[in-house]
Design an enzyme around this catalytic site. Sequence first.
Site, PDB file in Angstrom:
ATOM      1  N   GLU A 172       0.845  -1.187   0.000  1.00  0.00           N
ATOM      2  CA  GLU A 172       0.000   0.000   0.000  1.00  0.00           C
ATOM      3  C   GLU A 172       0.883   1.239   0.000  1.00  0.00           C
ATOM      4  O   GLU A 172       1.977   1.235   0.590  1.00  0.00           O
ATOM      5  CB  GLU A 172      -0.903   0.015   1.240  1.00  0.00           C
ATOM      6  CG  GLU A 172      -1.787  -1.213   1.392  1.00  0.00           C
ATOM      7  CD  GLU A 172      -2.423  -1.293   2.767  1.00  0.00           C
ATOM      8  OE1 GLU A 172      -3.213  -0.396   3.105  1.00  0.00           O
ATOM      9  OE2 GLU A 172      -2.111  -2.242   3.510  1.00  0.00           O
ATOM     10  N   LYS A 174       2.266   4.589   1.275  1.00  0.00           N
ATOM     11  CA  LYS A 174       2.336   5.191   2.613  1.00  0.00           C
ATOM     12  C   LYS A 174       1.973   6.670   2.496  1.00  0.00           C
ATOM     13  O   LYS A 174       2.788   7.482   2.066  1.00  0.00           O
ATOM     14  CB  LYS A 174       3.738   5.025   3.201  1.00  0.00           C
ATOM     15  CG  LYS A 174       3.827   5.453   4.662  1.00  0.00           C
ATOM     16  CD  LYS A 174       5.207   5.143   5.225  1.00  0.00           C
ATOM     17  CE  LYS A 174       5.272   5.500   6.704  1.00  0.00           C
ATOM     18  NZ  LYS A 174       5.074   6.940   6.949  1.00  0.00           N
ATOM     19  N   ASP A 176       1.348  10.444   3.263  1.00  0.00           N
ATOM     20  CA  ASP A 176       2.041  11.394   4.146  1.00  0.00           C
ATOM     21  C   ASP A 176       1.003  12.284   4.821  1.00  0.00           C
ATOM     22  O   ASP A 176       0.686  13.379   4.362  1.00  0.00           O
ATOM     23  CB  ASP A 176       3.021  12.243   3.316  1.00  0.00           C
ATOM     24  CG  ASP A 176       4.112  12.847   4.185  1.00  0.00           C
ATOM     25  OD1 ASP A 176       4.169  12.509   5.377  1.00  0.00           O
ATOM     26  OD2 ASP A 176       4.888  13.665   3.674  1.00  0.00           O
ATOM     27  N   TYR A 284      -6.964   1.692   6.371  1.00  0.00           N
ATOM     28  CA  TYR A 284      -6.061   0.597   6.016  1.00  0.00           C
ATOM     29  C   TYR A 284      -6.046  -0.569   7.000  1.00  0.00           C
ATOM     30  O   TYR A 284      -5.426  -1.597   6.738  1.00  0.00           O
ATOM     31  CB  TYR A 284      -4.631   1.099   5.802  1.00  0.00           C
ATOM     32  CG  TYR A 284      -4.039   1.926   6.920  1.00  0.00           C
ATOM     33  CD1 TYR A 284      -3.718   1.372   8.150  1.00  0.00           C
ATOM     34  CD2 TYR A 284      -3.768   3.277   6.722  1.00  0.00           C
ATOM     35  CE1 TYR A 284      -3.158   2.125   9.158  1.00  0.00           C
ATOM     36  CE2 TYR A 284      -3.196   4.052   7.726  1.00  0.00           C
ATOM     37  CZ  TYR A 284      -2.893   3.471   8.946  1.00  0.00           C
ATOM     38  OH  TYR A 284      -2.346   4.232   9.943  1.00  0.00           O
ATOM     39  N   LYS A 377      10.901   3.233   2.801  1.00  0.00           N
ATOM     40  CA  LYS A 377      10.901   4.663   2.530  1.00  0.00           C
ATOM     41  C   LYS A 377      11.566   4.946   1.190  1.00  0.00           C
ATOM     42  O   LYS A 377      12.536   4.304   0.811  1.00  0.00           O
ATOM     43  CB  LYS A 377      11.644   5.423   3.645  1.00  0.00           C
ATOM     44  CG  LYS A 377      10.928   5.419   4.994  1.00  0.00           C
ATOM     45  CD  LYS A 377       9.639   6.199   4.924  1.00  0.00           C
ATOM     46  CE  LYS A 377       9.053   6.459   6.300  1.00  0.00           C
ATOM     47  NZ  LYS A 377       9.718   7.541   7.012  1.00  0.00           N
ATOM     48  N   CYS A 471      41.816  34.050  -6.315  1.00  0.00           N
ATOM     49  CA  CYS A 471      41.088  33.100  -7.163  1.00  0.00           C
ATOM     50  C   CYS A 471      41.805  31.752  -7.158  1.00  0.00           C
ATOM     51  O   CYS A 471      43.018  31.696  -7.410  1.00  0.00           O
ATOM     52  CB  CYS A 471      40.990  33.637  -8.589  1.00  0.00           C
ATOM     53  SG  CYS A 471      40.282  32.458  -9.764  1.00  0.00           S
ATOM     54  N   CYS A 474      43.302  31.250 -11.031  1.00  0.00           N
ATOM     55  CA  CYS A 474      44.373  32.065 -11.623  1.00  0.00           C
ATOM     56  C   CYS A 474      45.228  32.788 -10.583  1.00  0.00           C
ATOM     57  O   CYS A 474      46.170  33.506 -10.941  1.00  0.00           O
ATOM     58  CB  CYS A 474      43.783  33.081 -12.595  1.00  0.00           C
ATOM     59  SG  CYS A 474      42.741  34.328 -11.806  1.00  0.00           S
ATOM     60  N   CYS A 489      36.174  36.737  -9.220  1.00  0.00           N
ATOM     61  CA  CYS A 489      37.464  36.960  -9.868  1.00  0.00           C
ATOM     62  C   CYS A 489      37.196  37.912 -11.033  1.00  0.00           C
ATOM     63  O   CYS A 489      36.267  37.703 -11.813  1.00  0.00           O
ATOM     64  CB  CYS A 489      38.031  35.637 -10.386  1.00  0.00           C
ATOM     65  SG  CYS A 489      39.502  35.845 -11.430  1.00  0.00           S
ATOM     66  N   CYS A 494      41.138  34.642 -16.835  1.00  0.00           N
ATOM     67  CA  CYS A 494      41.063  33.477 -15.942  1.00  0.00           C
ATOM     68  C   CYS A 494      40.556  32.266 -16.719  1.00  0.00           C
ATOM     69  O   CYS A 494      39.512  32.337 -17.383  1.00  0.00           O
ATOM     70  CB  CYS A 494      40.127  33.778 -14.770  1.00  0.00           C
ATOM     71  SG  CYS A 494      39.905  32.374 -13.647  1.00  0.00           S
TER      72      CYS A 494
END
Length: 735
Positions: A172, A174, A176, A284, A377, A471, A474, A489, A494
């Site tokens: 079945e 589940k 929530d 259920y 789960k 950086c 570079c 940067c 670069c």
Amino acid sequence: MAKLTPEIVEYTVKLREKLQEAGYAYYVLDNPVIEDAVYDLLLRELQDLETKYPQLIVPDSPTQRVGEKPATKFVSVKHNIPLYSLENAFNIEELKIWQERCKSKNSKVKIQKYDPSESKKLEVESKNSTFKSENYELSEGQKLKVKIQNNDSKNELDSDEIDLATLDYVCELKIDGSALALTYENGLLVRGATRGDGIIGENITQNVKTINTIPLRLKIDNPPPIVEVRGEAFLSISVFENINAEREKNGETLFANPRNAAAGTLRQLDSKIVAQRRLDFFAYTLHFLTENNSEISQFSTQWECLNLLQNLGFKVNHKRQLCSSLDEVTTYVQYWDKERKNLPYLTDGIVVKINSLPLQKKLGFTQKFPRWAIALKYPAEEIPTIVQSVTFQVGRTGALTPVAELKPVQLAGTTVQRASLHNCDRLSELDLHIGDTVIVRKAGEIIPEVVRVLPELRPTTATKFQMPIHCPECSEPVVKPRDEAVTRCINISCPAILRGSLVHWASRGALDINGLGEKLVQQLVNSGLVKSVADLYNLTVKDLTTLERMGEKSASKLVEAIATSRSQPWQRVLYGLGIRHVGSVNAELLSQKFRSVAELSKAKASDIEAVYGIGSETAQSVEQWFEVPANQSLVGRLETAGVRMEVGDYTSNVVKVQGGLLTGKIFVLTGTLPSLKRDEAKSLIENAGGKVTSSVSSKTDFIVVGEDAGSKLEKAEKLGVKQLNEEELLEMLEE
């Protein structure tokens, strides 16, 4: 036995306190502070520690109790039958372990059978599903009428003909939501109670009576004195969205998710509010009891029980399935792991139960769980793990993005080892330390990101993280503008900025150069063949064949793809230039006003901002970009290479209708259309004067429905929005 260190003791104490705090917030205050998936995984970690170090177990550990005390706003009531929680499994392997545990518990069953020839009763024991005695043998797979001795009672339970050599299962979804226990006396609903701690719940009968899917009287003649029904109260996604929209309108705090909204609704003191929120219910479990709470056996399987619940007037989830093997269970789980996003309600896993009720009775319960059921789960959307270090990525705009290097964890079906930390402001907000336990999730279900830090689990050896001043690509100094959260940067040479610019230029929404991916870009930059986007148009087959794993055929295809990109429309080129704040939508808006790169490069910010949909930040960014000499040079080189930098004849057949049938009409697209891609359908509608939005509301005029339509369709039906299929849409466009 493993050595117990002070660090492990300290961590266990903190972990226990965290779980106790979360349990109190969830059960007593109805205000969860962490997600169920996170709680389950932290609890599993505590269980593992206590298993490894039994001396860590204390009487008030969350592993030693079912739940917290219920709130005192309602009258407390004792459940006629304990409302147990379920043991969790997180993968198929753990499900197999549970199955073997059930089989081992079933290895000895009292079997009684009369032998007419000897006029006496033979009593035998089963072992591995083969039954033997001195003068009687039953081979595996043979069936017989059995009586199973109940471990908790001297009464023997008559069963139908069953085969103890096999197990079948009921699967079945589940749901929530929030568990309820319903009591019917002589067929009338007399009590509805929350789960509470499983033994004591809260009487919320008046609220329960407002749920239309819970019958006030059972559809049964001569009902047993007492009927106990268990199930889940929940809110559909569309109802939840409407509730939050109303709360937002009234300036109230929004509910985090449908589960929280359902739990909060059930505990409203004013049942009129509960009635307005349209709670739903799936049943259920069913028990028939005598006046002294002894159970009456009226059915032999869980499947029969679910069908009877439906006949009694309850809503039972029709997605349930009877499975004859664990392989069938696995197929069911895998199917709903993908399809659950198309359901009109939330589900966080699959409940697997042994179908035979006599066998359920024999297996019984642990202190907290039924042995005959387990909840598998889904992969967690959020999960805890530990930050081992922090590295940096430099994007095409020079932005430095800190990345957490994590202890590997399974998240939403993949192994996650890295997660985005976004920027230095976010780092400060998180107060991140190396060694911290953090919660990670997948943003948009794709990109892992750190959501928050759990400072209460911080080890004493943790070190606070600091942003770099140079950086990492570079080694040039980085800057952080006062009005921005991002550290950048600003070295245009670069390598990281160049790589990002090339990948963006070749992307599908920009110049769409097939075959020019990240790995090849890396080679082009490292080899020095490409130092600018414009250099792509100078590449030859001979140049490309010098690269690793690049044959002449592949090189020829790439050169051809680069050449083809020259004819892409102006708005794609504008987007491909990578100007900050100019995405594909803004690029299209700007291209309609400024018909060439020459016009746009001469425009002032005030002229650009005058375009409908363009903000001041974008306007300033565009003006500043064209003022940079290096960018002016790039535009000139691209024009020389033959890249289209102005509106051409390709738009001559596209006419925006200003007064046509679709002008002012709002559309929503859902599902997969037979022939049109979603962006194609969107363009057709917009070109005919219509507007396409992502969500359904009372203002929506039409919803275009394809295969596998989701919750948008359900919401549209409730609002009475007119539905169109692809054929009807095209007919409308032809008009």
